[in-house]
Design an enzyme around this catalytic site. Structure first.
Site, PDB file in Angstrom:
ATOM      1  N   HIS A 197     132.682 105.467  12.969  1.00  0.00           N
ATOM      2  CA  HIS A 197     131.127 104.664  12.923  1.00  0.00           C
ATOM      3  C   HIS A 197     130.174 105.944  12.883  1.00  0.00           C
ATOM      4  O   HIS A 197     130.554 107.352  13.689  1.00  0.00           O
ATOM      5  CB  HIS A 197     130.717 104.129  13.850  1.00  0.00           C
ATOM      6  CG  HIS A 197     129.356 103.784  14.815  1.00  0.00           C
ATOM      7  ND1 HIS A 197     128.949 102.427  13.922  1.00  0.00           N
ATOM      8  CD2 HIS A 197     128.523 103.947  15.089  1.00  0.00           C
ATOM      9  CE1 HIS A 197     127.895 101.890  14.107  1.00  0.00           C
ATOM     10  NE2 HIS A 197     127.337 103.523  14.396  1.00  0.00           N
ATOM     11  N   ASP A 238     124.682  92.100  22.167  1.00  0.00           N
ATOM     12  CA  ASP A 238     124.227  93.389  21.491  1.00  0.00           C
ATOM     13  C   ASP A 238     123.523  93.339  20.047  1.00  0.00           C
ATOM     14  O   ASP A 238     122.413  93.709  20.275  1.00  0.00           O
ATOM     15  CB  ASP A 238     125.128  94.559  21.391  1.00  0.00           C
ATOM     16  CG  ASP A 238     124.889  95.897  20.338  1.00  0.00           C
ATOM     17  OD1 ASP A 238     124.515  96.152  20.929  1.00  0.00           O
ATOM     18  OD2 ASP A 238     125.608  95.884  19.156  1.00  0.00           O
ATOM     19  N   ARG A 248     115.924  97.100  20.003  1.00  0.00           N
ATOM     20  CA  ARG A 248     116.427  98.540  19.689  1.00  0.00           C
ATOM     21  C   ARG A 248     114.845  98.785  19.230  1.00  0.00           C
ATOM     22  O   ARG A 248     113.889 100.009  19.127  1.00  0.00           O
ATOM     23  CB  ARG A 248     117.170  99.147  20.283  1.00  0.00           C
ATOM     24  CG  ARG A 248     118.371  98.598  21.776  1.00  0.00           C
ATOM     25  CD  ARG A 248     119.476  98.754  21.346  1.00  0.00           C
ATOM     26  NE  ARG A 248     119.255 100.711  20.649  1.00  0.00           N
ATOM     27  CZ  ARG A 248     120.304 101.395  20.254  1.00  0.00           C
ATOM     28  NH1 ARG A 248     121.128 100.344  19.513  1.00  0.00           N
ATOM     29  NH2 ARG A 248     120.664 102.031  19.760  1.00  0.00           N
ATOM     30  N   SER A 304     125.678 100.026  22.648  1.00  0.00           N
ATOM     31  CA  SER A 304     126.080  99.461  21.300  1.00  0.00           C
ATOM     32  C   SER A 304     126.718  99.443  20.283  1.00  0.00           C
ATOM     33  O   SER A 304     127.341  99.045  20.262  1.00  0.00           O
ATOM     34  CB  SER A 304     124.645  99.247  20.967  1.00  0.00           C
ATOM     35  OG  SER A 304     124.237  98.584  19.988  1.00  0.00           O
ATOM     36  N   LYS A 317     130.639  97.051  20.182  1.00  0.00           N
ATOM     37  CA  LYS A 317     131.400  96.509  19.002  1.00  0.00           C
ATOM     38  C   LYS A 317     132.589  96.424  18.317  1.00  0.00           C
ATOM     39  O   LYS A 317     133.281  96.262  17.980  1.00  0.00           O
ATOM     40  CB  LYS A 317     130.016  96.639  17.696  1.00  0.00           C
ATOM     41  CG  LYS A 317     129.025  95.954  17.968  1.00  0.00           C
ATOM     42  CD  LYS A 317     127.887  96.077  16.796  1.00  0.00           C
ATOM     43  CE  LYS A 317     127.264  97.428  16.901  1.00  0.00           C
ATOM     44  NZ  LYS A 317     126.101  97.718  17.871  1.00  0.00           N
TER      45      LYS A 317
END
Length: 443
Positions: free
Chosen positions: A82, A161, A168, A183, A187
């Site tokens: 990520h 989320d 956001r 967040s 996930k």
């Protein structure tokens, strides 16, 4: 306890208990909370922050607000990557098929554009027919068959989320360490991973502006992973200028395909190999970083990497011709216009936020949640900080829909490039490696 009570308590610096976070996440997932109150709560969190145990509780609440991807029966390990977010950052699109081609399962849950940064899903959806909205059952089946899926967050995965993520962006509360960490990790933990690598951006284009904050965010996510027996490795990478050359959705798919075939810009290739090596080690393919890198390079040179991307595109309904000649299938800009250097000199700055905001102004990003994205617009950023240029030399190419769009692109590039006379020290591409064992300074 009402959400108004939580807003008031957090506004005044008070503490919210785990059971209250769980109730908040359940109500958020159920869609029973007014947007205006959730927005106020986000702003209170942004200014007051969360304690470590509040961050854990929020993460757990969002994780348990939905279902998880069940892949524990697979014989191979599951590892994902990520990025906290960058401009021109298409590493995930190169990395997922590359690592899957080497034998690690990659269930990649990705996002859309957030703030000034682009989103992996928006880029992939520039490919005609490519579907990112998959159910958990479809995702699990694809990972079993292909070894990789790149999908968006569904109503099944951390639905609390999913709502917060969009809000956001709309409420200018993106740059909050506990909100970013909870967040991402809610996930990622829903994927049932055996390991995770994180790309934490540093520099002018990063969401966080100091090394102290970067390391705090990184340590927070590592700690959240450890609570779920998911080892996390983070690399801090440079975002003081856009990554690669291509910026904009379809434009970045072209560069990703080039990279999977052994071409593409050097900085993109290096990040793909470095993150890929970390993923192969976490995936148990090899314990040696050098051997992992060699395997990745062989997967590119042999064609296995682009073949795996072709499998992913086909499995998700996309036009596989993109793997052979992207220009034939991807949406193309109507206008191409060079942006010339105003003078002889050395490029002092290439401001990534200006590039990202420029793409949004041209229609390639969102200012509202309901906005439609034009995948054809963007930039080719042809100069990096420290490059010597001459007057009239193209610093960038604008890819525009029409003349008004091109004008927005020129205005963005006026705020992007600074050309001067002084030498510029080039920042290291990767500065730190962070694990549960500590921080390693690489440069």
């Amino acid at each position: 306890m009402t959400l108004r009570d939580l807003i008031e308590r957090k506004r005044d610096g008070g503490h919210i208990e785990a059971a209250e976070w769980a109730e908040f996440a359940r109500d958020l997932a159920a869609g029973t909370l007014p947007d205006y109150q959730v927005s106020a709560f986000l702003m209170a969190i942004y200014f007051r922050g969360l304690t470590d145990d509040e961050t854990v509780a929020l993460t757990e609440g969002m994780l348990r607000s939905g279902k998880t991807l069940e892949l524990s029966h697979l014989k191979v390990r599951r590892v994902d990557k990520h990025s906290v977010g960058g401009v021109g950052d298409k590493v995930s699109i190169v990395l997922a098929p590359l690592v899957a081609a080497c034998g690690v399962a990659v269930p990649m849950l990705s996002g859309r554009g957030l703030g000034h940064t682009g989103g992996t899903l928006d880029k992939l959806e520039a490919i005609p027919g490519f579907h990112t909205r998959l159910s958990l059952a479809q995702a699990a089946s694809q990972v079993e068959r292909v070894g990789c899926v790149i999908m968006g967050q569904t109503g099944e995965i951390a639905p609390a989320d999913r709502t917060l993520y969009s809000m956001r962006d709309a409420t200018a509360t993106v740059e909050s360490i506990p909100l970013i960490a909870s967040s991402i990790m809610s996930k990622k933990l829903a994927e049932g991973l055996n390991g995770l690598v994180l790309d934490v951006k540093t520099g002018a284009g990063a969401f966080l502006q100091t090394l102290e904050d970067d390391l705090k965010l990184t340590r927070t996510m590592i700690a959240l992973g450890a609570l779920h027996d998911c080892p996390v490795v983070a690399l801090l990478t440079d975002m003081d200028s856009p990554l690669g050359v291509a910026c904009g959705n379809a434009n970045e798919i072209v560069e990703s395909v080039q990279s999977l075939k052994g071409g593409g810009p050097a900085d993109l290739r290096e990040l793909a190999l470095r993150f890929g090596a970390e993923m192969l080690v976490l995936g148990g393919i090899t314990g040696d970083q050098a051997e992992a890198r060699a395997q990745l390079e062989r997967a590119i040179s042999s064609g296995k990497a682009i073949d795996k991307f072709r499998e992913i595109v086909a499995a998700q309904g996309g036009d596989i011709a993109v793997c052979d000649d992207p220009a034939l299938v991807l949406p193309a800009a109507n206008l191409r216009e060079d942006y010339p250097s105003p003078r002889d000199g050395i490029v002092q700055r290439v401001e990534p936020r200006a590039v990202g905001k420029g793409i949004t102004a041209m229609g390639g990003g969102r200012t509202r949640m309901a906005d439609t994205v034009d995948p054809s617009v963007g930039f080719q950023i042809l100069a990096k900080p420290g490059d010597r240029v001459t007057r009239g030399q193209p610093l960038a190419t604008i890819l525009a829909r029409d003349s008004d769009c091109a004008a927005a692109g020129r205005a963005a590039l006026d705020a992007t490039f600074v050309v001067g006379d002084g030498d510029v020290a080039r920042r290291p591409l990767i500065s730190h490696r962070v694990t549960g064992g500590g921080v390693e300074v690489l440069a």
